[in-house]
Design a protein around this motif. Structure first.
Motif: not given
Length: 383
Positions: A3, A6, A127, A131, A190
């Motif tokens: 994470f 990301q 997430l 996004n 996701f």
């Protein structure tokens, strides 16, 4: 990928998009639909601070309590906010202060994500935040282009840019057979809540063009008076054309008898082979009528997607933006993310050259009001 990796990659992409801007570019809001780049930088930071750090990171100190009012977008449950039309009036906080805010939250998030989250709920929130920022990266491309494209000097953004990925190819027709098709997201990765739940629809046999409509095809519609003939237009679209003196797609300029188009590399001659871009639903539907065809429904588009060349531009469909069977909004503020916008909008399918790769899936449902065209939107035909 962890994470943390990301998170850092997504955040770096946002600042990279803004890296060629001048300070003056960060604060401009020409129209209500365009937000200043500075606001995007602050809002995406506020999202992580509000939904991740404040409730889950023990001891976290809010950077500036006033920023909730400044950078909340539309979350009624979170409190009062600056109305959308006034985002361009925010000379303060300064651009430098917003970047300090990003650095402050990034440092806190780096500490928070140094250990992988354990709860599924927290993983889903992170997430969603990633996004969400990727969606704003695409909006940044739209808004930066609109800001610079409405500067009378037509300054380029970058000579090398995403629009150079536009490609052209000869179109053929792809057939889908009459039958029952399953629509909606079915995987374990996701997706947004508006892609759920997967359900079955019955479709008639139709044929979809494998390629998007090109500039040269659309120029013929313009030159033959398509914007002056009411018979091709929805009544609401015809009113829009006349009330706003619309005579060509956004960013098209007729100079000495030749069509030019403003792009991210500046003002240049229209390239006939590229897909026509920045058209509203009204324009897309009128062009389809002129050709004796129509736009696909979102269900036809998804059923045929594996046979189509898609991903250059978002594609208007005939479908209204409505919930799928069994759709339910999440509790609290995050339930405001998609569900409350399911009225008076049209669905666009596919992706664009400005879309994050992780968002390019055939179940993704984008949505806009039918008069809007500052996004990267194009046309695919059906017969």
């Amino acid at each position: 990928m962890s994470f943390l990796k990301q998170y850092l990659a997504v955040r770096a992409m946002t600042t990279s998009i803004c890296s060629d801007l001048e300070k003056e570019d960060y604060v401009v809001q020409p129209v209500v639909d365009v937000s200043p780049p500075k606001w995007h930088l602050g809002h995406t930071t506020w999202f992580f601070e509000t939904f991740i750090l404040m409730p889950f990171f023990t001891g976290y100190q809010v950077y500036n309590p006033d920023f909730n009012y400044v950078f909340n977008s539309y979350y009624e449950a979170i409190g009062a906010r600056v109305i959308r039309t006034d985002r361009g009036n925010l000379s303060r906080p300064t651009v430098d202060e917003v970047y300090k805010y990003r650095a402050y939250v990034d440092e806190a998030m780096s500490h928070f994500l140094s250990r992988e989250p354990e709860s599924d709920h927290l993983k889903e929130l992170i997430l969603l935040g990633l996004n969400h920022e990727q969606q704003h990266q695409e909006l940044l491309w739209y808004d930066i282009k609109y800001i610079l494209g409405h500067n009378p000097l037509f300054p380029p953004y970058r000579r090398e840019n995403i629009e150079q990925e536009f490609l052209a190819a000869k179109s053929i027709m792809a057939d889908i057979e009459e039958g029952i098709y399953e629509i909606g997201y079915k995987g374990n990765d996701f997706c947004f809540d508006n892609e759920l739940n997967a359900h079955k629809v019955y479709l008639q046999a139709v044929s979809l063009s494998t390629e998007l409509v090109t500039n040269s095809e659309y120029e013929e519609f313009v030159d033959q008076g398509g914007y002056r003939d009411f018979s091709f237009w929805h009544a609401e679209g015809w009113d829009w054309v006349n009330n706003n003196n619309i005579s060509a797609p956004l960013y098209w300029h007729l100079i000495d008898g030749a069509w030019y188009r403003y792009g991210l590399s500046g003002l240049n001659r229209l390239k006939p082979e590229e897909p026509v871009c920045h058209v509203s639903f009204y324009e897309a539907a009128a062009f389809a009528q002129w050709k004796g065809m129509r736009l696909p429904t979102e269900f036809e588009w998804e059923a045929a997607a594996d046979q189509l060349k898609w991903g250059q531009l978002w594609e208007w469909t005939e479908s209204a933006y409505l919930p799928y069977p069994g759709f339910s909004k999440a509790p609290g503020a995050l339930g405001e993310y998609n569900g409350k916008f399911m009225v008076n909008q049209k669905v666009l399918r596919g992706a664009s050259v400005a879309t994050s790769n992780s968002h390019s899936r055939k179940t993704y449902r984008n949505f806009f009001h039918p008069h809007l065209r500052w996004m990267f939107s194009g046309i695919r035909l059906v017969k």
